[in-house]
Design a protein around this motif. Sequence first.
Motif, PDB file in Angstrom:
ATOM      1  N   ASN A  96       0.850  -1.193   0.000  1.00  0.00           N
ATOM      2  CA  ASN A  96       0.000   0.000   0.000  1.00  0.00           C
ATOM      3  C   ASN A  96       0.887   1.245   0.000  1.00  0.00           C
ATOM      4  N   SER A  97       0.257   2.384  -0.254  1.00  0.00           N
ATOM      5  CA  SER A  97       1.087   3.592  -0.392  1.00  0.00           C
ATOM      6  C   SER A  97       1.665   4.041   0.940  1.00  0.00           C
ATOM      7  N   ILE A  98       1.403   3.292   2.020  1.00  0.00           N
ATOM      8  CA  ILE A  98       2.136   3.564   3.246  1.00  0.00           C
ATOM      9  C   ILE A  98       3.603   3.160   3.074  1.00  0.00           C
ATOM     10  N   ASN A  99       3.901   2.294   2.112  1.00  0.00           N
ATOM     11  CA  ASN A  99       5.290   1.898   1.877  1.00  0.00           C
ATOM     12  C   ASN A  99       6.029   2.998   1.109  1.00  0.00           C
ATOM     13  N   ILE A 100       7.140   3.409   1.654  1.00  0.00           N
ATOM     14  CA  ILE A 100       7.920   4.489   1.050  1.00  0.00           C
ATOM     15  C   ILE A 100       8.404   4.091  -0.363  1.00  0.00           C
ATOM     16  N   ASN A 135      -6.491   7.803  -0.665  1.00  0.00           N
ATOM     17  CA  ASN A 135      -5.596   7.525   0.459  1.00  0.00           C
ATOM     18  C   ASN A 135      -4.495   8.582   0.609  1.00  0.00           C
ATOM     19  N   PHE A 136      -4.513   9.593  -0.240  1.00  0.00           N
ATOM     20  CA  PHE A 136      -3.597  10.731  -0.181  1.00  0.00           C
ATOM     21  C   PHE A 136      -2.161  10.376  -0.570  1.00  0.00           C
ATOM     22  N   GLY A 137      -1.960   9.227  -1.235  1.00  0.00           N
ATOM     23  CA  GLY A 137      -0.619   8.841  -1.621  1.00  0.00           C
ATOM     24  C   GLY A 137      -0.165   9.568  -2.876  1.00  0.00           C
ATOM     25  N   ASN A 138      -1.052   9.606  -3.854  1.00  0.00           N
ATOM     26  CA  ASN A 138      -0.732  10.234  -5.119  1.00  0.00           C
ATOM     27  C   ASN A 138      -0.414  11.714  -4.924  1.00  0.00           C
ATOM     28  N   ILE A 139      -1.283  12.399  -4.229  1.00  0.00           N
ATOM     29  CA  ILE A 139      -1.096  13.852  -4.075  1.00  0.00           C
ATOM     30  C   ILE A 139       0.054  14.173  -3.119  1.00  0.00           C
ATOM     31  N   LEU A 140       0.345  13.265  -2.202  1.00  0.00           N
ATOM     32  CA  LEU A 140       1.496  13.489  -1.318  1.00  0.00           C
ATOM     33  C   LEU A 140       2.796  13.493  -2.130  1.00  0.00           C
ATOM     34  N   ALA A 141       2.859  12.637  -3.141  1.00  0.00           N
ATOM     35  CA  ALA A 141       4.037  12.629  -4.009  1.00  0.00           C
ATOM     36  C   ALA A 141       4.167  13.975  -4.726  1.00  0.00           C
ATOM     37  N   ALA A 142       3.034  14.589  -5.057  1.00  0.00           N
ATOM     38  CA  ALA A 142       3.064  15.919  -5.681  1.00  0.00           C
ATOM     39  C   ALA A 142       3.598  16.950  -4.686  1.00  0.00           C
ATOM     40  N   TYR A 143       3.161  16.833  -3.452  1.00  0.00           N
ATOM     41  CA  TYR A 143       3.615  17.738  -2.387  1.00  0.00           C
ATOM     42  C   TYR A 143       5.132  17.597  -2.169  1.00  0.00           C
ATOM     43  N   TYR A 144       5.610  16.357  -2.170  1.00  0.00           N
ATOM     44  CA  TYR A 144       7.054  16.136  -2.037  1.00  0.00           C
ATOM     45  C   TYR A 144       7.792  16.739  -3.241  1.00  0.00           C
ATOM     46  N   SER A 145       7.191  16.616  -4.424  1.00  0.00           N
ATOM     47  CA  SER A 145       7.820  17.196  -5.622  1.00  0.00           C
ATOM     48  C   SER A 145       8.005  18.690  -5.453  1.00  0.00           C
ATOM     49  N   ASP A 150     -13.198   5.662  -2.629  1.00  0.00           N
ATOM     50  CA  ASP A 150     -14.160   5.526  -1.528  1.00  0.00           C
ATOM     51  C   ASP A 150     -13.394   5.159  -0.263  1.00  0.00           C
ATOM     52  N   ILE A 151     -12.915   6.185   0.413  1.00  0.00           N
ATOM     53  CA  ILE A 151     -12.039   6.010   1.559  1.00  0.00           C
ATOM     54  C   ILE A 151     -12.355   7.106   2.571  1.00  0.00           C
ATOM     55  N   LEU A 152     -12.435   6.738   3.832  1.00  0.00           N
ATOM     56  CA  LEU A 152     -12.642   7.769   4.856  1.00  0.00           C
ATOM     57  C   LEU A 152     -11.381   8.002   5.695  1.00  0.00           C
ATOM     58  N   ILE A 153     -10.516   7.010   5.766  1.00  0.00           N
ATOM     59  CA  ILE A 153      -9.264   7.185   6.509  1.00  0.00           C
ATOM     60  C   ILE A 153      -8.114   7.232   5.509  1.00  0.00           C
ATOM     61  N   SER A 154      -7.638   8.429   5.233  1.00  0.00           N
ATOM     62  CA  SER A 154      -6.573   8.601   4.253  1.00  0.00           C
ATOM     63  C   SER A 154      -5.215   8.462   4.942  1.00  0.00           C
ATOM     64  N   SER A 155      -4.631   7.287   4.806  1.00  0.00           N
ATOM     65  CA  SER A 155      -3.404   6.965   5.558  1.00  0.00           C
ATOM     66  C   SER A 155      -2.276   7.969   5.381  1.00  0.00           C
ATOM     67  N   ASN A 156      -2.039   8.336   4.135  1.00  0.00           N
ATOM     68  CA  ASN A 156      -0.863   9.163   3.875  1.00  0.00           C
ATOM     69  C   ASN A 156      -0.977  10.596   4.373  1.00  0.00           C
ATOM     70  N   LEU A 157      -2.171  10.973   4.784  1.00  0.00           N
ATOM     71  CA  LEU A 157      -2.324  12.301   5.345  1.00  0.00           C
ATOM     72  C   LEU A 157      -1.407  12.453   6.560  1.00  0.00           C
ATOM     73  N   GLU A 158      -1.145  11.339   7.217  1.00  0.00           N
ATOM     74  CA  GLU A 158      -0.268  11.356   8.398  1.00  0.00           C
ATOM     75  C   GLU A 158       1.100  11.961   8.058  1.00  0.00           C
ATOM     76  N   ARG A 159       1.567  11.677   6.844  1.00  0.00           N
ATOM     77  CA  ARG A 159       2.869  12.239   6.454  1.00  0.00           C
ATOM     78  C   ARG A 159       2.788  13.745   6.240  1.00  0.00           C
ATOM     79  N   LEU A 160       1.653  14.215   5.741  1.00  0.00           N
ATOM     80  CA  LEU A 160       1.481  15.660   5.575  1.00  0.00           C
ATOM     81  C   LEU A 160       1.395  16.332   6.947  1.00  0.00           C
ATOM     82  N   ILE A 161       0.612  15.715   7.842  1.00  0.00           N
ATOM     83  CA  ILE A 161       0.457  16.237   9.198  1.00  0.00           C
ATOM     84  C   ILE A 161       1.834  16.379   9.859  1.00  0.00           C
TER      85      ILE A 161
END
Length: 496
Positions: A229-233, A270-280, A324-335
């Motif tokens: 899952n996108s929790i994996n770096i 799950n906020f994985g895709n957009i987190l990669a954009a944020y890292y970019s 269809d997701i209510l708990i977006s795991s990768n948001l934790e990395r943004l937080i």
Amino acid sequence: MREIYYNSTRGLNENFTASEAILQGIAGDGGLFVPNNIPFINEEELKECKHMNFKQLSLYISKKFFTDFDENELKKCIDMAYEHKFESEDIAPLNKEGNVFYLELFHGPTLAFKDIALCLLPHLMKAAAKKQNLRKDIVILTATSGDTGKAALEGFSDVEGTKVVVFFPEEGVSNIQKKQMITQTGTNVKVVGIKGNFDDAQREVKRIFNDVEFKKELEKKSYMFSSANSINIGRLIPQIVYYFHGYMELLRKGEIKFGEKINFAVPTGNFGNILAAYYSKKMGLPINRLLCASNENKVLYDFLNTGIYDAEREFLVTISPSMDILISSNLERLIYDISGRDAGIVKDLMDDLSKRGKYKISEHMKNEMKIFYGGFASDEETRQSIREVFNKYKYLMDTHTSVSYSVYKKYLRDTDDNTKTIIVSTASPFKFTRSVMGTLDDKYNSKDDFQLIEVMSKVAELKIPKPIEKLSKCKIQHSTVCEINQMESEVEKFLK
Ligand SMILES: *Cc1c(COP(=O)(O)O)cnc(C)c1O
């Protein structure tokens, strides 16, 4: 080059190398691995990126994050990941219709953007296992909202030293997504439908990961768990590549000047895709705003607008099921990032989330998220956009891509920003034939997903992608369906 280490968002300082973090998947305290520093690419270097093709860019980015791999190892992994597996020569073509750009990430073996990272991850894991002298078999446990599952199966099937178990919501994926998964061959794979939604599956997978007793038992049998899952770096970093690639494509086509900022509209779950954009963006890619597009499960929209994350709400099944997701795991990395990398804050907030289903961030943290614009689209709006773009340009979007297109239109209405914008196109319409064709004309509603493949091909004048063409001839290999509380024993049975 500076060595990069990975530590937990929740404070456990293990100082893992990239290969250790990739193998382990999730940190020992339940947090997510984050790099101790996000490498910055200066202007001179950025200019060089213009001359790189997708694979070269992938090597360039991977080297910066996976510093304990040597260049040759990474190059081999990248070659194996992308050679012959994509129907498009440059992996992620950029398409222009009207004034809008579509970065098509769906030309891989399972027709969704997740292929881009999941074609690479198994090779990274194998290389990492070798580097660490790992004598155990890696068991990949995956919860999927539809697309990760198939992409992981495809990536890991028959990869020596690995086993894959995929859990998908029996009632929550498209018929084509389901058929893609349950027909998966390979001696090391297992696919299980669950009576619950994606969040249930993801929560239980995380719990199994942290079940100390179970872990001990597995170790005795020489197994270790990891995650695809996108929790994996190892999933997240390869996704950074296509944001750079998209930017460079605009440059190469003369659509922007060097240094000009652009927007990305990203269909988000799950906020994985957009987190990669944020890292970019943090790496120095000229980005103005990131449009975070949700469907009617609009937790992220509410969060970005109020600073309150509230998952205590009804879970809706929409026509964009992979979101269809209510708990977006990768948001934790943004937080973690917007708290000034304060693991104490993250831990408290994540405790709130698991105990009360919600949390609230400080005003200061909220201000740190201004680069994001939150928007959402209802199913009806999503359908309208599909019709609009098809009628105008004969360009057929899938439902997920259409959510981000719809949010982009709202953004144009809400702001006077005329920055060039790339719509991140995450799936082929052929994965969602019923929703898409039913949107174009009611008369298609009487047909099933599989009958509509040919129809879609004719109406949109698109070639049927090879993986879909094959599908009708594939035999069903997996028929297990279980309750949430039986997931662990299904894993156990499989590993016996
Ligand atoms: C997984 C998926 C998304 C959401 O991506 P996240 O990284 O989970 O935010 C969007 N569209 C499609 C087609 C997907 O498969």
